[in-house]
Design a protein around this motif. Structure first.
Motif, PDB file in Angstrom:
ATOM      1  N   ILE A 250      53.070  38.502  37.459  1.00  0.00           N
ATOM      2  CA  ILE A 250      53.828  38.513  36.208  1.00  0.00           C
ATOM      3  C   ILE A 250      52.928  38.910  35.038  1.00  0.00           C
ATOM      4  O   ILE A 250      53.296  39.748  34.201  1.00  0.00           O
ATOM      5  N   ASN A 251      51.723  38.349  34.972  1.00  0.00           N
ATOM      6  CA  ASN A 251      50.798  38.655  33.877  1.00  0.00           C
ATOM      7  C   ASN A 251      50.306  40.099  33.938  1.00  0.00           C
ATOM      8  O   ASN A 251      50.069  40.729  32.901  1.00  0.00           O
ATOM      9  N   THR A 252      50.147  40.614  35.160  1.00  0.00           N
ATOM     10  CA  THR A 252      49.741  42.016  35.308  1.00  0.00           C
ATOM     11  C   THR A 252      50.841  42.929  34.778  1.00  0.00           C
ATOM     12  O   THR A 252      50.567  43.897  34.054  1.00  0.00           O
ATOM     13  N   GLY A 253      52.090  42.637  35.127  1.00  0.00           N
ATOM     14  CA  GLY A 253      53.206  43.445  34.633  1.00  0.00           C
ATOM     15  C   GLY A 253      53.329  43.408  33.120  1.00  0.00           C
ATOM     16  O   GLY A 253      53.576  44.438  32.478  1.00  0.00           O
ATOM     17  N   LYS A 254      53.127  42.234  32.561  1.00  0.00           N
ATOM     18  CA  LYS A 254      53.191  42.102  31.106  1.00  0.00           C
ATOM     19  C   LYS A 254      52.056  42.865  30.429  1.00  0.00           C
ATOM     20  O   LYS A 254      52.243  43.460  29.362  1.00  0.00           O
ATOM     21  N   ALA A 255      50.876  42.845  31.064  1.00  0.00           N
ATOM     22  CA  ALA A 255      49.726  43.563  30.501  1.00  0.00           C
ATOM     23  C   ALA A 255      49.977  45.074  30.481  1.00  0.00           C
ATOM     24  O   ALA A 255      49.471  45.784  29.615  1.00  0.00           O
ATOM     25  N   LEU A 256      50.775  45.554  31.424  1.00  0.00           N
ATOM     26  CA  LEU A 256      51.143  46.972  31.431  1.00  0.00           C
ATOM     27  C   LEU A 256      52.090  47.303  30.281  1.00  0.00           C
ATOM     28  O   LEU A 256      52.262  48.469  29.928  1.00  0.00           O
ATOM     29  N   GLY A 257      52.708  46.258  29.721  1.00  0.00           N
ATOM     30  CA  GLY A 257      53.647  46.456  28.631  1.00  0.00           C
ATOM     31  C   GLY A 257      55.095  46.434  29.068  1.00  0.00           C
ATOM     32  O   GLY A 257      55.997  46.735  28.285  1.00  0.00           O
ATOM     33  N   ALA A 258      55.319  46.073  30.338  1.00  0.00           N
ATOM     34  CA  ALA A 258      56.680  46.081  30.877  1.00  0.00           C
ATOM     35  C   ALA A 258      57.413  44.782  30.574  1.00  0.00           C
ATOM     36  O   ALA A 258      56.801  43.751  30.265  1.00  0.00           O
ATOM     37  N   ASN A 259      58.726  44.842  30.691  1.00  0.00           N
ATOM     38  CA  ASN A 259      59.588  43.666  30.611  1.00  0.00           C
ATOM     39  C   ASN A 259      59.731  43.135  32.035  1.00  0.00           C
ATOM     40  O   ASN A 259      60.517  43.644  32.823  1.00  0.00           O
ATOM     41  N   VAL A 260      58.954  42.118  32.381  1.00  0.00           N
ATOM     42  CA  VAL A 260      58.851  41.663  33.765  1.00  0.00           C
ATOM     43  C   VAL A 260      60.057  40.826  34.179  1.00  0.00           C
ATOM     44  O   VAL A 260      60.476  39.909  33.468  1.00  0.00           O
TER      45      VAL A 260
ATOM     46  N   VAL B 224      43.939  39.943  30.897  1.00  0.00           N
ATOM     47  CA  VAL B 224      44.307  39.172  32.089  1.00  0.00           C
ATOM     48  C   VAL B 224      43.065  38.485  32.661  1.00  0.00           C
ATOM     49  O   VAL B 224      43.083  37.282  32.968  1.00  0.00           O
ATOM     50  N   TYR B 225      41.979  39.240  32.786  1.00  0.00           N
ATOM     51  CA  TYR B 225      40.746  38.669  33.322  1.00  0.00           C
ATOM     52  C   TYR B 225      40.135  37.646  32.372  1.00  0.00           C
ATOM     53  O   TYR B 225      39.609  36.615  32.816  1.00  0.00           O
ATOM     54  N   GLU B 226      40.218  37.910  31.086  1.00  0.00           N
ATOM     55  CA  GLU B 226      39.675  36.946  30.117  1.00  0.00           C
ATOM     56  C   GLU B 226      40.365  35.596  30.256  1.00  0.00           C
ATOM     57  O   GLU B 226      39.709  34.539  30.241  1.00  0.00           O
ATOM     58  N   ASP B 227      41.688  35.629  30.415  1.00  0.00           N
ATOM     59  CA  ASP B 227      42.442  34.381  30.584  1.00  0.00           C
ATOM     60  C   ASP B 227      42.083  33.694  31.897  1.00  0.00           C
ATOM     61  O   ASP B 227      41.962  32.461  31.958  1.00  0.00           O
ATOM     62  N   LEU B 228      41.912  34.472  32.965  1.00  0.00           N
ATOM     63  CA  LEU B 228      41.582  33.900  34.269  1.00  0.00           C
ATOM     64  C   LEU B 228      40.200  33.253  34.238  1.00  0.00           C
ATOM     65  O   LEU B 228      39.989  32.177  34.820  1.00  0.00           O
ATOM     66  N   TYR B 229      39.257  33.889  33.573  1.00  0.00           N
ATOM     67  CA  TYR B 229      37.900  33.340  33.496  1.00  0.00           C
ATOM     68  C   TYR B 229      37.864  32.040  32.698  1.00  0.00           C
ATOM     69  O   TYR B 229      37.081  31.130  32.989  1.00  0.00           O
TER      70      TYR B 229
ATOM     71  N   GLU C 110      43.580  39.689  45.208  1.00  0.00           N
ATOM     72  CA  GLU C 110      44.514  40.740  44.815  1.00  0.00           C
ATOM     73  C   GLU C 110      44.693  40.808  43.296  1.00  0.00           C
ATOM     74  O   GLU C 110      45.732  41.254  42.803  1.00  0.00           O
ATOM     75  N   TRP C 111      43.665  40.376  42.579  1.00  0.00           N
ATOM     76  CA  TRP C 111      43.696  40.555  41.129  1.00  0.00           C
ATOM     77  C   TRP C 111      43.611  42.052  40.804  1.00  0.00           C
ATOM     78  O   TRP C 111      43.115  42.852  41.621  1.00  0.00           O
ATOM     79  N   PRO C 112      44.088  42.470  39.636  1.00  0.00           N
ATOM     80  CA  PRO C 112      44.241  43.900  39.357  1.00  0.00           C
ATOM     81  C   PRO C 112      42.941  44.704  39.363  1.00  0.00           C
ATOM     82  O   PRO C 112      41.900  44.232  38.901  1.00  0.00           O
ATOM     83  N   TYR C 113      43.043  45.893  39.930  1.00  0.00           N
ATOM     84  CA  TYR C 113      41.961  46.880  39.968  1.00  0.00           C
ATOM     85  C   TYR C 113      40.645  46.298  40.487  1.00  0.00           C
ATOM     86  O   TYR C 113      39.576  46.564  39.946  1.00  0.00           O
ATOM     87  N   LEU C 114      40.759  45.519  41.561  1.00  0.00           N
ATOM     88  CA  LEU C 114      39.582  44.864  42.137  1.00  0.00           C
ATOM     89  C   LEU C 114      38.909  45.739  43.185  1.00  0.00           C
ATOM     90  O   LEU C 114      37.677  45.767  43.281  1.00  0.00           O
TER      91      LEU C 114
ATOM     92  N   TRP D 275      35.361  28.967  38.498  1.00  0.00           N
ATOM     93  CA  TRP D 275      34.764  29.710  39.605  1.00  0.00           C
ATOM     94  C   TRP D 275      35.041  31.204  39.527  1.00  0.00           C
ATOM     95  O   TRP D 275      34.416  32.010  40.248  1.00  0.00           O
ATOM     96  N   ALA D 276      35.979  31.600  38.682  1.00  0.00           N
ATOM     97  CA  ALA D 276      36.553  32.944  38.756  1.00  0.00           C
ATOM     98  C   ALA D 276      35.550  34.064  38.472  1.00  0.00           C
ATOM     99  O   ALA D 276      35.451  35.029  39.239  1.00  0.00           O
ATOM    100  N   GLU D 277      34.808  33.963  37.386  1.00  0.00           N
ATOM    101  CA  GLU D 277      33.922  35.065  37.010  1.00  0.00           C
ATOM    102  C   GLU D 277      32.843  35.290  38.067  1.00  0.00           C
ATOM    103  O   GLU D 277      32.540  36.430  38.430  1.00  0.00           O
ATOM    104  N   GLU D 278      32.275  34.214  38.573  1.00  0.00           N
ATOM    105  CA  GLU D 278      31.242  34.338  39.613  1.00  0.00           C
ATOM    106  C   GLU D 278      31.826  34.966  40.881  1.00  0.00           C
ATOM    107  O   GLU D 278      31.202  35.820  41.516  1.00  0.00           O
ATOM    108  N   PHE D 279      33.031  34.558  41.241  1.00  0.00           N
ATOM    109  CA  PHE D 279      33.667  35.076  42.444  1.00  0.00           C
ATOM    110  C   PHE D 279      33.970  36.572  42.304  1.00  0.00           C
ATOM    111  O   PHE D 279      33.709  37.358  43.224  1.00  0.00           O
ATOM    112  N   ILE D 280      34.506  36.972  41.167  1.00  0.00           N
ATOM    113  CA  ILE D 280      34.832  38.385  40.950  1.00  0.00           C
ATOM    114  C   ILE D 280      33.560  39.217  40.875  1.00  0.00           C
ATOM    115  O   ILE D 280      33.507  40.339  41.409  1.00  0.00           O
TER     116      ILE D 280
END
Length: 335
Positions: A183-193, A313-318, A112-116, A323-328
């Motif tokens: 939380i990180n997705t909301g912050k990336a949108l620019g919102a006050n989470v 967000v994805y850069e931080d996750l990778y 359920e990572w963003p825009y997957l 395992w993250a980049e290969e999985f995505i």
């Protein structure tokens, strides 16, 4: 001395009773085994309709009444964390959960990572393939057997004002689930989470503590949040799946025939839920519009900006998970 011994024996019986409570949960009584199913959805949500109309009758009829299914919707057996833990330890036989167990194994939450995912067909096909099987192993390591994948839906932002650009997120107090990726997705949108449990959101909006929240629109309707919101922006920033989880020890202890009945019933019920949810979305949208909700569909520029905002967000996750980049990439290759 006699009184002391009596007291000690009593204490030992209490301890033994407590220790055995989980072991006896769900076991056969008078030839009938009860399967308790917990979830956080309302009784009228497609998840519970599917359980009542498919899973419950299939299991009970095909086992000749040897297994009885009891459904506990709307957090009747505690919140999601509680009943998910219950499934793991065996005090509850089964639950419909989100990806909350990602706190124990982050890979569970990767779906359920963003825009997957782009649409329901894509999400259904990929989750019921190699990707879902890989996540399934993570669930099993935590004592839970995944029986079937279901859909919660694509998440959108509901608000007390229109959100039609990235600028509109600035200063916007947005409730998110208290999980890092949300939380990180909301912050990336620019919102006050503002992390809050769903049960607290209605009051928080009503009292002006937050300006809005994000969820599939079915949840917006079923939880009554439309009563304290005026706008929905169809950001569809995440797809949230759900999964039928059964205590692994309970599942493994079933005879082969019963196990096959359970799996077939879960698959039938889950497929029905996917259909119901998609069919109900247009009706849900119409219902919300009739109750004063104004919908905003992001134009191409806004949608591209939404997607681009998730790159950090994805850069931080990778960087965080090897395992993250290969999985995505595996998911993207199957689109």
């Amino acid at each position: 001395m006699k009184a002391f011994l009596t007291m000690m024996i009593g204490l030992m019986l209490v301890v033994l009773t407590g220790c055995n409570a989980l072991e006896t949960a769900g076991k056969e009584r008078n030839g009938v085994t009860t399967i308790k199913i917990a979830n956080y959805f309302s009784e009228t949500h497609p998840q519970n309709i599917a359980l009542r109309e498919k899973f419950k009758p299939m299991v009970e009829e095909q086992t000749d009444g040897k297994y009885v299914v009891e459904i506990y919707p709307g957090n009747e057996l505690g919140d999601e964390d509680s009943f998910t833990s219950g499934v793991r330890i065996g005090s509850i036989q089964m639950a419909i959960t989100g990806m909350g167990l990602q706190t124990a194994n982050p890979k569970i939450g990767a779906v359920e990572w963003p825009y997957l995912f782009d649409d329901y067909e894509q999400a259904n096909r990929i989750l019921n393939g190699e990707v879902g099987d890989e996540i399934g192993e993570a669930f099993r390591e935590l004592g839970a057997e995944p029986l079937a994948w279901t859909a919660n839906g694509f998440r959108s932002v509901s608000a007390n004002r229109e959100i039609a650009s990235m600028e509109d997120f600035k200063g916007f107090r947005l409730r998110m689930t208290n999980i890092p990726i949300f939380i990180n997705t909301g912050k990336a949108l620019g919102a006050n989470v503002q992390p809050l449990a769903l049960s607290e959101v209605f009051t928080a909006i009503e009292q002006g503590v937050i300006d809005g929240q994000e969820n599939p629109i079915t949840t917006l309707k079923e939880s009554g949040l439309y009563e304290v919101q005026s706008h929905v922006t169809e950001t569809k920033h995440m797809f949230s799946p759900n999964v039928y989880l059964m205590n692994k020890e309970f599942f493994d202890g079933l005879d082969d025939e019963t196990r096959e009945i359970i799996l077939a019933a879960a698959k039938e019920s889950a497929n029905y839920e996917w259909e119901l949810l998609q069919e109900s979305e247009s009706e849900t949208k119409q219902f919300l519009e009739e109750h004063g909700i104004k919908f905003t569909v992001p134009d191409e520029k806004f949608m591209n900006e939404l997607r681009d905002s998730m790159e950090p967000v994805y850069e931080d996750l990778y960087k965080k998970y090897d395992w993250a980049e290969e999985f995505i990439n595996k998911i993207h290759e199957q689109k």
